[in-house]
Design a protein around this motif. Structure first.
Motif, PDB file in Angstrom:
ATOM      1  N   LEU A 191       0.830  -1.205   0.000  1.00 45.93           N
ATOM      2  CA  LEU A 191       0.000   0.000   0.000  1.00 45.93           C
ATOM      3  C   LEU A 191       0.864   1.253   0.000  1.00 45.93           C
ATOM      4  O   LEU A 191       0.518   2.256  -0.638  1.00 45.93           O
ATOM      5  CB  LEU A 191      -0.932   0.003   1.217  1.00 45.93           C
ATOM      6  N   LEU A 192       1.971   1.206   0.727  1.00 45.99           N
ATOM      7  CA  LEU A 192       2.882   2.352   0.748  1.00 45.99           C
ATOM      8  C   LEU A 192       3.471   2.591  -0.635  1.00 45.99           C
ATOM      9  O   LEU A 192       3.556   3.749  -1.090  1.00 45.99           O
ATOM     10  CB  LEU A 192       3.994   2.123   1.770  1.00 45.99           C
ATOM     11  N   ARG A 193       3.886   1.532  -1.312  1.00 41.76           N
ATOM     12  CA  ARG A 193       4.438   1.685  -2.663  1.00 41.76           C
ATOM     13  C   ARG A 193       3.429   2.335  -3.600  1.00 41.76           C
ATOM     14  O   ARG A 193       3.770   3.234  -4.381  1.00 41.76           O
ATOM     15  CB  ARG A 193       4.863   0.320  -3.220  1.00 41.76           C
ATOM     16  N   GLU A 194       2.187   1.892  -3.530  1.00 42.00           N
ATOM     17  CA  GLU A 194       1.144   2.455  -4.388  1.00 42.00           C
ATOM     18  C   GLU A 194       0.898   3.929  -4.053  1.00 42.00           C
ATOM     19  O   GLU A 194       0.715   4.769  -4.948  1.00 42.00           O
ATOM     20  CB  GLU A 194      -0.151   1.657  -4.247  1.00 42.00           C
ATOM     21  N   THR A 195       0.900   4.243  -2.762  1.00 41.99           N
ATOM     22  CA  THR A 195       0.658   5.621  -2.332  1.00 41.99           C
ATOM     23  C   THR A 195       1.785   6.533  -2.789  1.00 41.99           C
ATOM     24  O   THR A 195       1.550   7.616  -3.338  1.00 41.99           O
ATOM     25  CB  THR A 195       0.522   5.688  -0.794  1.00 41.99           C
ATOM     26  N   LEU A 196       3.029   6.103  -2.584  1.00 39.41           N
ATOM     27  CA  LEU A 196       4.174   6.915  -2.984  1.00 39.41           C
ATOM     28  C   LEU A 196       4.233   7.093  -4.504  1.00 39.41           C
ATOM     29  O   LEU A 196       4.538   8.181  -5.002  1.00 39.41           O
ATOM     30  CB  LEU A 196       5.463   6.282  -2.475  1.00 39.41           C
ATOM     31  N   ALA A 197       3.924   6.037  -5.231  1.00 44.60           N
ATOM     32  CA  ALA A 197       3.923   6.133  -6.696  1.00 44.60           C
ATOM     33  C   ALA A 197       2.876   7.142  -7.166  1.00 44.60           C
ATOM     34  O   ALA A 197       3.112   7.916  -8.110  1.00 44.60           O
ATOM     35  CB  ALA A 197       3.655   4.760  -7.313  1.00 44.60           C
ATOM     36  N   THR A 198       1.742   7.152  -6.476  1.00 39.76           N
ATOM     37  CA  THR A 198       0.663   8.064  -6.857  1.00 39.76           C
ATOM     38  C   THR A 198       1.047   9.510  -6.603  1.00 39.76           C
ATOM     39  O   THR A 198       0.890  10.369  -7.481  1.00 39.76           O
ATOM     40  CB  THR A 198      -0.617   7.714  -6.084  1.00 39.76           C
ATOM     41  N   VAL A 199       1.549   9.818  -5.409  1.00 39.32           N
ATOM     42  CA  VAL A 199       1.890  11.225  -5.106  1.00 39.32           C
ATOM     43  C   VAL A 199       3.082  11.690  -5.938  1.00 39.32           C
ATOM     44  O   VAL A 199       3.161  12.881  -6.298  1.00 39.32           O
ATOM     45  CB  VAL A 199       2.163  11.438  -3.603  1.00 39.32           C
ATOM     46  N   GLN A 200       3.993  10.779  -6.259  1.00 36.08           N
ATOM     47  CA  GLN A 200       5.129  11.172  -7.102  1.00 36.08           C
ATOM     48  C   GLN A 200       4.659  11.547  -8.505  1.00 36.08           C
ATOM     49  O   GLN A 200       5.130  12.527  -9.091  1.00 36.08           O
ATOM     50  CB  GLN A 200       6.150  10.038  -7.152  1.00 36.08           C
ATOM     51  N   GLU A 201       3.719  10.781  -9.035  1.00 37.30           N
ATOM     52  CA  GLU A 201       3.179  11.097 -10.360  1.00 37.30           C
ATOM     53  C   GLU A 201       2.391  12.400 -10.329  1.00 37.30           C
ATOM     54  O   GLU A 201       2.505  13.234 -11.236  1.00 37.30           O
ATOM     55  CB  GLU A 201       2.288   9.957 -10.857  1.00 37.30           C
ATOM     56  N   MET A 202       1.595  12.589  -9.267  1.00 36.74           N
ATOM     57  CA  MET A 202       0.823  13.826  -9.140  1.00 36.74           C
ATOM     58  C   MET A 202       1.746  15.035  -9.028  1.00 36.74           C
ATOM     59  O   MET A 202       1.526  16.064  -9.677  1.00 36.74           O
ATOM     60  CB  MET A 202      -0.096  13.744  -7.913  1.00 36.74           C
ATOM     61  N   SER A 203       2.772  14.915  -8.204  1.00 34.91           N
ATOM     62  CA  SER A 203       3.718  16.016  -8.023  1.00 34.91           C
ATOM     63  C   SER A 203       4.415  16.361  -9.338  1.00 34.91           C
ATOM     64  O   SER A 203       4.597  17.537  -9.677  1.00 34.91           O
ATOM     65  CB  SER A 203       4.750  15.655  -6.954  1.00 34.91           C
ATOM     66  N   ALA A 204       4.798  15.331 -10.090  1.00 37.17           N
ATOM     67  CA  ALA A 204       5.470  15.556 -11.368  1.00 37.17           C
ATOM     68  C   ALA A 204       4.550  16.298 -12.348  1.00 37.17           C
ATOM     69  O   ALA A 204       4.986  17.208 -13.057  1.00 37.17           O
ATOM     70  CB  ALA A 204       5.909  14.229 -11.968  1.00 37.17           C
ATOM     71  N   GLN A 205       3.272  15.923 -12.357  1.00 37.17           N
ATOM     72  CA  GLN A 205       2.327  16.594 -13.257  1.00 37.17           C
ATOM     73  C   GLN A 205       2.051  18.025 -12.831  1.00 37.17           C
ATOM     74  O   GLN A 205       1.664  18.863 -13.650  1.00 37.17           O
ATOM     75  CB  GLN A 205       1.027  15.793 -13.334  1.00 37.17           C
ATOM     76  N   LEU A 206       2.267  18.323 -11.546  1.00 43.09           N
ATOM     77  CA  LEU A 206       2.106  19.685 -11.054  1.00 43.09           C
ATOM     78  C   LEU A 206       3.370  20.517 -11.286  1.00 43.09           C
ATOM     79  O   LEU A 206       3.412  21.697 -10.941  1.00 43.09           O
ATOM     80  CB  LEU A 206       1.763  19.679  -9.560  1.00 43.09           C
ATOM     81  N   GLY A 207       4.398  19.889 -11.856  1.00 41.12           N
ATOM     82  CA  GLY A 207       5.605  20.614 -12.193  1.00 41.12           C
ATOM     83  C   GLY A 207       6.748  20.466 -11.213  1.00 41.12           C
ATOM     84  O   GLY A 207       7.779  21.123 -11.341  1.00 41.12           O
ATOM     85  N   TYR A 208       6.589  19.574 -10.226  1.00 44.77           N
ATOM     86  CA  TYR A 208       7.642  19.388  -9.219  1.00 44.77           C
ATOM     87  C   TYR A 208       8.770  18.547  -9.787  1.00 44.77           C
ATOM     88  O   TYR A 208       8.551  17.513 -10.413  1.00 44.77           O
ATOM     89  CB  TYR A 208       7.060  18.712  -7.977  1.00 44.77           C
ATOM     90  N   ARG A 209       9.992  18.991  -9.520  1.00 48.91           N
ATOM     91  CA  ARG A 209      11.178  18.231  -9.905  1.00 48.91           C
ATOM     92  C   ARG A 209      12.024  18.032  -8.664  1.00 48.91           C
ATOM     93  O   ARG A 209      12.543  18.994  -8.098  1.00 48.91           O
ATOM     94  CB  ARG A 209      11.979  18.982 -10.977  1.00 48.91           C
ATOM     95  N   SER A 210      12.160  16.795  -8.235  1.00 42.55           N
ATOM     96  CA  SER A 210      12.928  16.519  -7.009  1.00 42.55           C
ATOM     97  C   SER A 210      14.393  16.778  -7.260  1.00 42.55           C
ATOM     98  O   SER A 210      14.901  16.594  -8.371  1.00 42.55           O
ATOM     99  CB  SER A 210      12.721  15.070  -6.565  1.00 42.55           C
ATOM    100  N   SER A 211      15.092  17.225  -6.200  1.00 48.58           N
ATOM    101  CA  SER A 211      16.508  17.538  -6.315  1.00 48.58           C
ATOM    102  C   SER A 211      17.311  16.257  -6.383  1.00 48.58           C
ATOM    103  O   SER A 211      16.940  15.231  -5.847  1.00 48.58           O
ATOM    104  CB  SER A 211      16.955  18.364  -5.128  1.00 48.58           C
TER     105      SER A 211
END
Length: 252
Positions: A232-252
């Motif tokens: 469940l954690l993997r699915e949750t993290l994958a989801t927020v990472q995709e959402m953040s990327a679509q919002l324009g976030y680029r991790s350092s």
């Protein structure tokens, strides 16, 4: 604060009372809760009723929230881009986890679930949408608080902590340590803090500027969630990472 109108502030205070009170309240109860005279409360109610923010039950003579607030709330949600943007992700995460998924945002000093998709399980945990609660009380809320400045955290935790179960936080120092850990690892997993027998797995959503705008949490009965928490954690993290990327976030 010279620009603040006391009558408007008292009207807002009156409306907010219904967030954590019975459906209907009388003048006497409101007077005590607002620490205003009955005459002053009656004037506030009459004014709010004339604009549809409050309505009176003709049988009980008590007051409840009016339909104008429902119209305004619906308008807010329609204009809230994060809700429209997030719904497909919430629905997909539910299809993959089969548990309740919520979208949580910070509004001033509170947290609010602004969207949710319920679990398909007949035995499931559910939440009330659009209800305010402290920023330290749930996994999704603590994720939001963890990414706030320390001065803001101190302000929130400077008040007496509300407890909900025997496992709720009572120590500010313990809570601050956990907030640090949440930010370091990028997620939160907790059980029994707000509701006994319930576990939440939450992670932050970043915008293009690197700010945490919201969080997502997968919530369900602990005896079903904990055995599969890693998945469940993997699915949750994958989801927020995709959402953040679509919002324009680029991790350092």
């Amino acid at each position: 604060m010279d620009q603040v109108l006391s009558s408007v502030r008292n009207s807002c205070r009156l409306l907010k009372i219904f967030l954590d009170s019975p459906k209907e309240l009388g003048v006497t109860e409101l007077s005590k809760m607002l620490q205003l005279s009955k005459g002053a409360v009656h004037k506030l109610l009459s004014t709010l009723e004339s604009e549809g923010f409050i309505r009176q039950n003709e049988k009980t003579k008590q007051y409840t929230l009016g339909y104008t607030l429902l119209e305004l709330g619906t308008k807010v949600l329609k204009n809230h881009d994060i809700v429209d943007f997030s719904m497909p992700f919430l629905q997909r995460l539910v299809s993959r986890t089969s548990e309740l998924v919520v979208l949580c945002v910070k509004d001033s000093k509170d947290a609010i679930y602004v969207a949710k998709v319920d679990s398909p399980h007949p035995i499931r945990f559910t939440v009330e949408s659009f209800r305010r609660f402290p920023l330290y009380s749930t996994s999704a809320a603590r994720v939001l608080l963890a990414y706030q400045p320390e001065s803001f955290q101190d302000e929130i935790l400077g008040e007496t902590l509300k407890t909900y179960t025997p496992h709720s936080y009572t120590s500010v120092s313990e809570l601050k340590q956990d907030l640090t850990m949440i930010k370091e690892r990028g997620y939160e997993i907790s059980s029994n803090r707000r509701n006994a027998g319930v576990t939440g797995i939450a992670a932050p959503i970043f915008d293009a500027s690197g700010q945490v705008t919201a969080s997502i949490s997968v919530i369900g009965p602990s005896d079903r969630v904990l055995p599969q928490k890693e998945e469940l954690l993997r699915e949750t993290l994958a989801t927020v990472q995709e959402m953040s990327a679509q919002l324009g976030y680029r991790s350092s």
